[in-house]
Design an enzyme around this catalytic site. Structure first.
Site, PDB file in Angstrom:
ATOM      1  N   GLY A   1      -5.227  12.327   8.754  1.00  0.00           N
ATOM      2  CA  GLY A   1      -4.493  12.784   7.524  1.00  0.00           C
ATOM      3  C   GLY A   1      -3.034  11.845   6.780  1.00  0.00           C
TER       4      GLY A   1
ATOM      5  N   GLY B   1       0.765   5.621   2.738  1.00  0.00           N
ATOM      6  CA  GLY B   1       2.245   4.595   2.329  1.00  0.00           C
ATOM      7  C   GLY B   1       3.472   5.766   2.153  1.00  0.00           C
TER       8      GLY B   1
ATOM      9  CB  VAL C   1      -9.352   3.994  16.726  1.00  0.00           C
ATOM     10  CG1 VAL C   1     -10.310   5.011  17.387  1.00  0.00           C
ATOM     11  CG2 VAL C   1      -9.619   2.450  16.544  1.00  0.00           C
TER      12      VAL C   1
ATOM     13  CG  LEU D   1      -5.274  12.391  18.096  1.00  0.00           C
ATOM     14  CD1 LEU D   1      -6.752  11.955  18.063  1.00  0.00           C
ATOM     15  CD2 LEU D   1      -4.919  13.008  18.641  1.00  0.00           C
TER      16      LEU D   1
ATOM     17  N   GLY E   1      -0.181   4.566  -1.328  1.00  0.00           N
ATOM     18  CA  GLY E   1      -0.979   5.612  -1.486  1.00  0.00           C
ATOM     19  C   GLY E   1      -0.271   6.840  -0.603  1.00  0.00           C
TER      20      GLY E   1
ATOM     21  CG  ASP F   1     -14.418   5.825   9.340  1.00  0.00           C
ATOM     22  OD1 ASP F   1     -13.703   5.067   9.471  1.00  0.00           O
ATOM     23  OD2 ASP F   1     -14.203   6.742   9.984  1.00  0.00           O
TER      24      ASP F   1
ATOM     25  N   GLY G   1       0.676  -1.396  -0.017  1.00  0.00           N
ATOM     26  CA  GLY G   1      -0.541  -0.221   0.663  1.00  0.00           C
ATOM     27  C   GLY G   1       1.014   1.389  -0.054  1.00  0.00           C
TER      28      GLY G   1
ATOM     29  CB  ALA H   1      -5.479   9.540  12.535  1.00  0.00           C
TER      30      ALA H   1
ATOM     31  CE  LYS I   1     -11.959   5.966  12.107  1.00  0.00           C
ATOM     32  NZ  LYS I   1     -12.311   7.123  12.165  1.00  0.00           N
TER      33      LYS I   1
END
Length: 368
Positions: A348, A17, A153, A157, A14, A226, A12, A155, A230
């Protein structure tokens, strides 16, 4: 003196990645300069239709990977052949799955059982059928391998690590509540900002889409799944046997009349016709001195999980969020009436990749 190399495979490449590649190279250089040093060797980079691998396990130049993938003419090997290649590496191997591919996630038990560790932001496997969840962690135990998924969950954090540490140090988690979607955070902070009117719901969805906050088809955000994925992951860590993301109440913000739309474009075109429904909800919240927010909550005691719209006082931390930030509140016996709060950018490429890189560091420490 250098220890035996730790071999790395990336699937991956993208947005996440590509960001991870840059962070990996920084980490590789830092670890190689320490005493004792640790050598990282990237031996595979693979995306949907092309791959580059180091046949003799000597390591690939991360700065050239994207160009090599663009120029590669070699046959695209089936995954079984790739797995055999990794299994035969002369040392420990870590697979970095930067995809959102459920079919790849279903292979995790097999991969881990072969002694290959995994770090990933792919939430599909950890929120799918609970049997897959159980099989993943059982396979890691049997294969003497490790699996970390902090970025599934929030990103970058520290949501999962915080919850895990609370539990492992003996605290009693009673409730988890928060805004778990950067998309939905941005949308409702714009739709009904504290102290302001906000725009029509359809206009705010279009704005979020144009700014790149939503999926290409906004229905993939508005259906609530989504967030439900999570919540499923956190609930399982908290000890609840949640069967799947569809086994508890999840409020979809897709108007019933638009559920049959054949495309995202058709949906966006027709959404303004249904603005009155959301305006009514916003007006009701305003009259009560509150704002609408799309949240998820887990009540551990009653074993209830839900996702949907709720009203919050304007002084509440959830109401005061800005932009696309996430906020997750952990209510526990140890922290009493004031929850432990984790807040910040929850989406992000760079911050998600940071979570993946952080997990890689944890695995490296365990493998050394």
């Amino acid at each position: 003196m250098s220890s035996q190399p730790i071999f790395l495979a990336i699937i991956g490449l993208g947005g996440v990645g590509k960001a991870f590649l840059t962070q990996y190279e920084h980490l590789r250089q830092r670890l190689s300069s320490q005493t004792p040093s640790t050598d990282l060797a990237l031996i595979l980079a693979r995306r949907s239709k092309t791959q580059v691998l180091s046949e003799r396990y000597g390591g690939l130049d991360a700065s050239k990977i994207l160009q090599q993938l663009d120029e590669s003419k070699k046959p695209f090997l089936p995954f079984d052949a790739i797995l055999e290649f990794l299994e035969n590496a002369p040392g420990k191997v870590v697979l970095v799955d930067n995809t959102s591919d459920l079919e790849l996630a279903k292979q995790y038990p097999t991969i881990l059982g072969k002694g290959i560790s995994i770090v990933t932001p792919n939430k599909k496997g950890f929120s799918d059928d609970i049997k897959l969840w159980d099989n993943i962690f059982s396979a890691a135990s049997r294969g003497n391998s490790h699996v970390f998924h902090e970025s599934t969950v929030g990103a970058g954090l520290p949501v999962i690590s915080t919850l895990t540490e609370l539990i492992e140090t003996g605290d009693e988690v009673t409730k988890i509540e928060g805004v778990f979607s950067g998309t939905m955070s941005f949308l409702f902070n714009s739709f009904q900002p504290v102290g302001g009117e906000g725009g029509k719901f359809s206009a705010e969805v279009k704005k979020a889409k144009d700014l790149g906050y939503t999926e290409p088809d906004p229905r993939d955000d508005l259906n609530g799944l989504d967030v439900a994925r999570k919540l499923t992951i956190l609930a399982r860590i908290a000890g609840l046997k949640v069967e799947s993301p569809t086994s508890f109440p999840v409020q979809s913000l897709i108007p019933k009349a638009l559920e049959s739309c054949k495309s995202g474009d058709e949906f966006m075109e027709k959404l303004p016709e249904h603005d009155d429904e959301m305006e009514k909800l916003k007006s009701e919240a305003s009259k009560a001195g509150k704002v609408l927010r799309f949240v998820g909550s887990i009540d551990v005691g009653s074993k209830s999980v839900k996702v949907g719209l709720e009203q919050f006082d304007t002084s509440h931390p959830i109401a005061a969020l800005k932009g696309s930030d996430n906020i997750i509140s952990f209510y526990t016996k140890r922290y009493g009436a004031n929850p432990l709060i984790v807040q910040g950018a929850g989406a992000g490429g760079e911050v998600t990749a940071m979570g993946v890189t952080g997990d890689l560091i944890k695995v490296i420490r365990l493998l050394k």
